[in-house]
Write a protein that holds these residues in place. Structure first.
Motif, PDB file in Angstrom:
ATOM      1  N   PHE A  14       1.317  -1.301   0.433  1.00  0.00           N
ATOM      2  CA  PHE A  14       0.367  -0.075  -0.019  1.00  0.00           C
ATOM      3  C   PHE A  14       0.520   1.472   0.242  1.00  0.00           C
ATOM      4  N   SER A  15       0.446   2.106  -0.379  1.00  0.00           N
ATOM      5  CA  SER A  15       1.207   3.785  -1.109  1.00  0.00           C
ATOM      6  C   SER A  15       0.173   4.899  -0.714  1.00  0.00           C
ATOM      7  N   GLY A 172       9.027  -1.571   0.567  1.00  0.00           N
ATOM      8  CA  GLY A 172       8.027  -0.227   0.983  1.00  0.00           C
ATOM      9  C   GLY A 172       8.814  -0.087   2.673  1.00  0.00           C
ATOM     10  N   GLY A 173       7.691   0.954   2.806  1.00  0.00           N
ATOM     11  CA  GLY A 173       8.435   1.614   4.340  1.00  0.00           C
ATOM     12  C   GLY A 173       9.232   2.637   3.792  1.00  0.00           C
ATOM     13  N   ASP A 174       8.734   3.418   2.708  1.00  0.00           N
ATOM     14  CA  ASP A 174      10.065   4.400   2.166  1.00  0.00           C
ATOM     15  C   ASP A 174       9.139   6.021   2.146  1.00  0.00           C
ATOM     16  N   VAL A 175      10.288   7.262   2.423  1.00  0.00           N
ATOM     17  CA  VAL A 175      10.073   8.316   2.353  1.00  0.00           C
ATOM     18  C   VAL A 175      10.812   9.030   2.229  1.00  0.00           C
ATOM     19  N   ARG A 176      10.535  10.269   0.600  1.00  0.00           N
ATOM     20  CA  ARG A 176      11.352  11.251   0.391  1.00  0.00           C
ATOM     21  C   ARG A 176      10.399  12.903   1.149  1.00  0.00           C
ATOM     22  N   TYR A 177      11.750  13.161   1.589  1.00  0.00           N
ATOM     23  CA  TYR A 177      11.578  14.547   1.952  1.00  0.00           C
ATOM     24  C   TYR A 177      12.219  16.031   1.045  1.00  0.00           C
ATOM     25  N   HIS A 193       5.609   4.389   0.315  1.00  0.00           N
ATOM     26  CA  HIS A 193       4.871   3.484  -0.028  1.00  0.00           C
ATOM     27  C   HIS A 193       5.149   2.998   1.518  1.00  0.00           C
ATOM     28  N   LYS A 194       3.739   2.511   1.900  1.00  0.00           N
ATOM     29  CA  LYS A 194       3.510   2.449   3.736  1.00  0.00           C
ATOM     30  C   LYS A 194       4.747   0.352   3.463  1.00  0.00           C
ATOM     31  N   GLY A 195       4.445   0.545   4.878  1.00  0.00           N
ATOM     32  CA  GLY A 195       4.821  -0.857   5.438  1.00  0.00           C
ATOM     33  C   GLY A 195       5.704  -1.367   4.596  1.00  0.00           C
TER      34      GLY A 195
END
Length: 259
Positions: A14-15, A172-177, A193-195
């Motif tokens: 899930f994203s 998953g589990g990634d973030v862009r700031y 993406h989540k998880g």
């Protein structure tokens, strides 16, 4: 185990992503080309971080007080720097550096004794990275980082899970700031993406493509391109959204799959 993080085929992700809304075909193509460009740049950064840190650790360095690795592309190849702050935390110095040698992708590391003063650019990158990591919070698993240039002199800072087992890839589990040019302010936080799911992929399995879904996303993300470019042997990845289906090809290009 290599330092790099990869994503792999799955259908359980899930994203939260970019919404195209009523964008026309040209707008979508332009946006997807930007995703490809950033994904390819992420892959180049990831490779530099992998090989540069390997050369660094070959020196058996004293890591006490060191900050994070920072990669930059120079006219002669990639440079991976390892610094430390002064007591006031307002001046960064470079203690170790690994440089790409020739076109072979090999790196040679060295220690600066005494350390050399870091540039304003490098200082801002380290400051922004620390800000993003602090906001991301403490995690129970290894994460990797990458820094890319963003519009207006700002910085894109990515945090994504790292591979810890052979042939098992985190998804998953990634973030862009998006960080201000001076590295002092978070402008935007984008959950890619989540998880996190660890998916096993064995070369020789006969797979011709992978697939995963973006439940809340309308388009692929930068790290989807990173995953396709890194996974070996190379196979494309199909990404299903609520509205459309895309394929990320083995060269990182993205195409809309016709219904």
């Amino acid at each position: 185990m290599r330092r790099s993080a990869l994503l792999v085929a799955a259908f359980l992700l899930f994203s939260v992503g970019y919404s195209t809304g009523e964008s026309n075909d040209n707008d979508q193509k332009t946006y997807l080309a930007g995703v490809t460009e950033r994904g390819r740049a992420l892959y180049a950064y990831d490779q530099a971080a992998w090989h540069g840190t390997d050369a660094f650790f070959a020196l058996k360095p004293d890591t006490k007080g060191l900050t994070h690795y920072i990669c930059r592309k120079s006219t002669s190849g990639w440079v991976v720097s390892f610094g430390n702050w002064n007591d006031a935390h307002d001046k960064l110095s470079i203690v170790y550096e690994a440089r790409e040698t020739g076109d072979s992708g090999k790196y040679k590391a060295r220690k600066y004794d005494p350390p050399i003063e870091a540039s304003a650019e490098l200082t801002a990158m380290e400051r922004g990275l620390e800000l993003a990591i602090h906001d991301f919070g403490t995690q129970t698993r290894q994460h990797n980082t990458a820094i890319l240039p963003a519009a207006g002199g700002k910085l894109f800072i990515y945090i994504y899970p790292g591979q810890t087992k052979e042939n098992v890839w985190p998804l998953g589990g990634d973030v862009r700031y998006t960080i201000s040019a001076d590295g002092k302010q978070i402008v935007e936080k984008r959950q890619l993406h989540k998880g996190v799911m660890d998916m096993e992929y064995k070369p020789g399995s006969g797979a011709v493509s992978g697939v995963h879904s973006h439940i809340l996303s309308d388009v692929p993300e930068d790290t989807d391109v990173l995953y396709v470019l890194t996974r070996k042997p190379s196979i494309p990845e199909y990404i299903a959204t609520q509205k459309e289906k895309f394929v990320v090809n083995v060269d990182g290009s993205i195409a809309l799959v016709e219904k």
